[in-house]
Design a protein around this motif. Structure first.
Motif, PDB file in Angstrom:
ATOM      1  N   HIS A  59      -2.358  18.334  43.681  1.00 31.49           N
ATOM      2  CA  HIS A  59      -1.332  18.148  42.662  1.00 31.49           C
ATOM      3  C   HIS A  59      -1.205  16.672  42.318  1.00 31.49           C
ATOM      4  O   HIS A  59      -1.655  15.797  43.057  1.00 31.49           O
ATOM      5  N   ALA A  60      -0.586  16.426  41.178  1.00 30.77           N
ATOM      6  CA  ALA A  60      -0.296  15.073  40.730  1.00 30.77           C
ATOM      7  C   ALA A  60       1.075  15.079  40.077  1.00 30.77           C
ATOM      8  O   ALA A  60       1.603  16.136  39.710  1.00 30.77           O
ATOM      9  N   LYS A  61       1.666  13.909  39.945  1.00 28.53           N
ATOM     10  CA  LYS A  61       2.924  13.776  39.218  1.00 28.53           C
ATOM     11  C   LYS A  61       2.773  12.643  38.216  1.00 28.53           C
ATOM     12  O   LYS A  61       2.295  11.563  38.548  1.00 28.53           O
ATOM     13  N   ILE A  62       3.183  12.925  36.988  1.00 27.90           N
ATOM     14  CA  ILE A  62       3.029  11.979  35.890  1.00 27.90           C
ATOM     15  C   ILE A  62       4.392  11.573  35.358  1.00 27.90           C
ATOM     16  O   ILE A  62       5.282  12.410  35.197  1.00 27.90           O
ATOM     17  N   LYS A  63       4.553  10.291  35.078  1.00 24.52           N
ATOM     18  CA  LYS A  63       5.705   9.815  34.319  1.00 24.52           C
ATOM     19  C   LYS A  63       5.199   9.443  32.934  1.00 24.52           C
ATOM     20  O   LYS A  63       4.221   8.701  32.808  1.00 24.52           O
ATOM     21  N   PHE A  64       5.836   9.988  31.905  1.00 28.12           N
ATOM     22  CA  PHE A  64       5.413   9.653  30.552  1.00 28.12           C
ATOM     23  C   PHE A  64       6.626   9.362  29.678  1.00 28.12           C
ATOM     24  O   PHE A  64       7.722   9.875  29.913  1.00 28.12           O
ATOM     25  N   VAL A  65       6.413   8.515  28.703  1.00 31.26           N
ATOM     26  CA  VAL A  65       7.477   8.085  27.795  1.00 31.26           C
ATOM     27  C   VAL A  65       7.035   8.373  26.374  1.00 31.26           C
ATOM     28  O   VAL A  65       5.909   8.038  25.984  1.00 31.26           O
ATOM     29  N   ILE A  66       7.902   9.013  25.597  1.00 37.19           N
ATOM     30  CA  ILE A  66       7.584   9.299  24.201  1.00 37.19           C
ATOM     31  C   ILE A  66       8.679   8.736  23.304  1.00 37.19           C
ATOM     32  O   ILE A  66       9.835   8.598  23.712  1.00 37.19           O
ATOM     33  N   GLY A  67       8.298   8.406  22.078  1.00 37.91           N
ATOM     34  CA  GLY A  67       9.240   7.866  21.112  1.00 37.91           C
ATOM     35  C   GLY A  67       9.892   8.964  20.293  1.00 37.91           C
ATOM     36  O   GLY A  67       9.553  10.145  20.403  1.00 37.91           O
ATOM     37  N   ARG A  68      10.815   8.559  19.448  1.00 39.40           N
ATOM     38  CA  ARG A  68      11.572   9.537  18.669  1.00 39.40           C
ATOM     39  C   ARG A  68      10.695  10.321  17.704  1.00 39.40           C
ATOM     40  O   ARG A  68      10.997  11.474  17.376  1.00 39.40           O
ATOM     41  N   SER A  69       9.600   9.745  17.258  1.00 40.61           N
ATOM     42  CA  SER A  69       8.710  10.458  16.345  1.00 40.61           C
ATOM     43  C   SER A  69       7.665  11.286  17.091  1.00 40.61           C
ATOM     44  O   SER A  69       6.788  11.879  16.466  1.00 40.61           O
ATOM     45  N   GLY A  70       7.758  11.324  18.431  1.00 43.16           N
ATOM     46  CA  GLY A  70       6.825  12.116  19.222  1.00 43.16           C
ATOM     47  C   GLY A  70       5.608  11.359  19.694  1.00 43.16           C
ATOM     48  O   GLY A  70       4.723  11.938  20.339  1.00 43.16           O
TER      49      GLY A  70
END
Length: 259
Positions: A59-70
């Motif tokens: 398994h892995a764990k990811i942190k991701f960040v997205i903006g308001r436009s996706g």
């Protein structure tokens, strides 16, 4: 002899349309929950297992960040798989997935941060049910994450109460059950919404829910006194012992008002 069965996330099976009256999203928390579900489905739809990757589970764990436009702003491995090929494949899921579904207008902020586990076995990637969670505290996400944790607990609680009649061995079919739980964990109502076509299996599906009383209590901050959950099952007709690692997934079809 007992029968193995699988519980599938209704959203991933495209079954949510069967319950439009319950898909209520008129509060920030409900809209946040619906958006998280769309994000999870979007991530799952972009998975691709590399041919050269090892076949051992992990398994892995990811942190991701997205903006308001996706748009994808960043993605980082919080926990790696131990395989460079798999790590690259996991990160590539998020590269392929952009643009992501846009957040509801009511959610404030220019960017949104999440963590999500990715589980893989042999040649298959999976996002565990209710695994996606907000990385930064936001009131709407805090309650949404708490409700997700509760739904998972309820689903696993129902799974532990599985018992099937001997005459069901060898019979295949799909079943769906929806049930309403109050704040104390009491079962208010349950009903079959999809029949297997075989009366003993249908009866066993309803009995499984009834044996699960009392259910785990919903989060104290939940807005409504009654919560509705729908669970869909596939009976594979196989005899033998239970397989605890079988997929256990469910989908809350909306907060129940006046049920």
């Amino acid at each position: 002899m007992q029968m193995k069965f699988l519980l599938f996330l209704a959203g991933l099976l495209g079954l949510l349309a069967a319950f439009p009256a319950h898909a209520q999203t008129d509060t920030p928390t409900e809209r946040a929950t619906a958006w998280k579900t769309r994000l999870t489905e979007h991530i799952v739809g972009n998975r691709l297992f590399p041919i050269e990757a090892p076949r051992q589970p992990g398994h892995a764990k990811i942190k991701f960040v997205i903006g308001r436009s996706g748009q994808l702003i960043s993605r980082t491995l919080v926990e790696d798989t131990g395989s460079r090929q798999l790590d690259a494949a996991v990160l590539a899921i998020f590269d392929r997935a952009q643009p992501f579904p846009e957040p509801p207008a009511e959610l404030k902020g220019d960017k949104f941060s999440f963590t999500v586990p990715i589980v893989f076995s042999h040649r298959y990637f999976q996002v565990p049910p209710y695994g996606l969670a907000a990385s930064e505290p936001t009131p709407a996400f805090a309650l949404s994450d708490a409700l997700d944790a509760w739904r998972k607990a309820v689903t696993e609680h129902v799974w532990r109460n599985r018992v099937f009649p001997p005459e069901a061995i060898g019979r295949k079919g799909d079943a769906g059950v929806t049930f309403v739980v109050d704040r104390s964990g009491k079962l208010i109502s349950n009903a079959l919404v999809e029949s297997t076509g075989f009366a003993p299996l249908d009866a066993a599906t309803l009995a499984m829910v009834e044996r699960s009383v009392p259910f785990p209590k919903p989060p104290a901050k939940a807005k409504d006194d009654l919560q509705r959950i729908s669970v869909f099952m596939t009976f594979d007709g196989m005899g033998g012992p239970w397989v605890d690692e079988a997929k256990v997934k469910a989908k809350l079809n909306g907060l129940c008002r006046g049920c």
